[in-house]
Design an enzyme around this catalytic site. Structure first.
Site, mmCIF file in Angstrom:
data_model
loop_
_atom_site.group_PDB
_atom_site.id
_atom_site.type_symbol
_atom_site.label_atom_id
_atom_site.label_comp_id
_atom_site.label_asym_id
_atom_site.label_seq_id
_atom_site.Cartn_x
_atom_site.Cartn_y
_atom_site.Cartn_z
ATOM 1 N N PRO A 198 19.624 22.328 52.223
ATOM 2 C CG PRO A 198 18.679 24.670 52.678
ATOM 3 C CD PRO A 198 19.228 23.572 52.606
ATOM 4 C CD GLU A 199 23.635 20.568 46.500
ATOM 5 O OE1 GLU A 199 23.702 20.978 45.468
ATOM 6 O OE2 GLU A 199 24.430 20.243 47.850
ATOM 7 C CG HIS A 218 16.593 25.706 66.623
ATOM 8 N ND1 HIS A 218 17.009 26.311 67.313
ATOM 9 C CD2 HIS A 218 17.158 24.111 67.529
ATOM 10 C CE1 HIS A 218 18.265 26.245 68.109
ATOM 11 N NE2 HIS A 218 17.882 24.475 68.216
ATOM 12 N NE ARG A 230 25.130 26.239 60.391
ATOM 13 C CZ ARG A 230 25.795 25.382 59.520
ATOM 14 N NH1 ARG A 230 25.727 24.300 59.062
ATOM 15 N NH2 ARG A 230 27.393 26.124 59.581
ATOM 16 N NE ARG A 266 34.467 34.053 35.998
ATOM 17 C CZ ARG A 266 33.283 34.520 36.489
ATOM 18 N NH1 ARG A 266 33.397 33.082 37.972
ATOM 19 N NH2 ARG A 266 32.324 34.515 36.260
#
Length: 271
Positions: free
Chosen positions: A2-3, A92, A111, A152
């Site tokens: 998921p983003e 799960h 996970r 950076r």
DNA sequence: CATCGGACCTGTTAGC
DNA sequence: TGCTAACAGGTCCGAT
């Protein structure tokens, strides 16, 4: 999995099932997610009514009528679905919130990189502090990227995925945004011009917004709360396409690890 | 402070 | 076909 687009798709799928509903019970089958599920979830949530389902970055918040909130993150493999109460429980399926609609909100996460935490009334959880702006809000623009990137040396892709800079952009959408903006993911963040950051911010915004309209990206197992996959995968230009021809110029897409994440880009279109 | 590598955990896939 | 290694959408933490 998921983003931002997948989390937002999840939020939109959950809201009509949850908002206005009362939690009638909580079943904790495996409390050892990324962090232990705090006692308040089992103790205080039952009896609360859920007033709103919100998203901040890749987190979801279930706001209750008492002012406190359950805070969820899906990690890499987390999924939230609303199911009939008698749906068989899988290996799960770690948490169920029973609802007064007769259905359950089920949190599944093979996970266990995800989490379910608690935000007391009147507080902002530590994990939500220090986050950058929402990419689809007016607080995010190319000028911010330009300013924060000066000096950076990290690759611009790593910079873009830093949730303190802007939230919601993960490995897929970073690759796609950089392709659309014509910027090499390897370029040092501090060496990208203001003009190109304006293009990048626009690309991030357009791609995330469009991916939401497609229901997010389903690579293997992402499903929205009603069990539907996302359709943005079919429109990925570079992610997962290393070695295949660039959709714009036909050059073979390059693949390499950048900041420990698989990365794909067009060596000709992206400089 | 910024950057990098390692860690967390399980399932799937690529490769021998 | 079967075993093993590598890899996967995230992000925190400690060392440098």
């Amino acid at each position: 999995m998921p983003e931002l687009p997948e989390v937002e798709t999840t939020r939109r799928g959950l809201a009509p099932h949850l908002e206005g509903r009362r939690v009638t019970g909580v079943v904790l089958r495996r409390p050892d997610l990324r962090w232990p599920i705090p006692a308040e979830v089992g103790r205080d949530l039952p009896g609360r009514r859920i007033e709103a389902v919100r998203r901040r970055a890749k987190y979801l918040l279930l706001d209750t009528d008492a002012g406190d909130s359950a805070l969820l993150h899906l990690g890499m493999s987390g999924m939230l679905r609303v199911l009939p109460a008698d749906t068989p429980v899988g290996t799960h399926d770690h948490v169920d919130l029973a609802l007064d609609s007769g259905r359950v909100l089920r949190f599944t996460d093979p996970r266990r990189f995800g989490c379910l935490l608690w935000q007391p009334a009147g507080t902002t959880h530590e994990l939500l502090q220090g986050l950058g702006p929402e990419p689809l809000s007016g607080d995010f623009d190319g000028d911010r990227l330009y300013r924060l990137s000066r000096g950076r040396s990290a690759p611009v892709k790593t910079f873009l995925m830093d949730q303190r800079i802007v939230v919601g952009v993960g490995n897929i959408y970073a690759a796609e945004s950089l392709f659309r903006a014509g910027i090499s993911p390897l370029r040092a963040a501090g060496k990208v011009s203001r003009e190109r950051y304006v293009a990048l911010a626009g690309a991030v915004r357009e791609i995330l917004a469009y991916a939401i309209t497609r229901g997010g990206t389903t690579l293997r197992d992402f499903l929205d709360p009603d069990g539907a996959p996302g359709y943005f995968e079919q429109e990925l230009a570079v992610y997962g396409r290393g070695g295949l021809p660039c959709p714009a110029c036909g050059t073979a897409l390059r693949e390499a690890s950048i900041g420990q994440r698989a990365s794909v880009w067009c060596p000709r279109c992206q400089r």
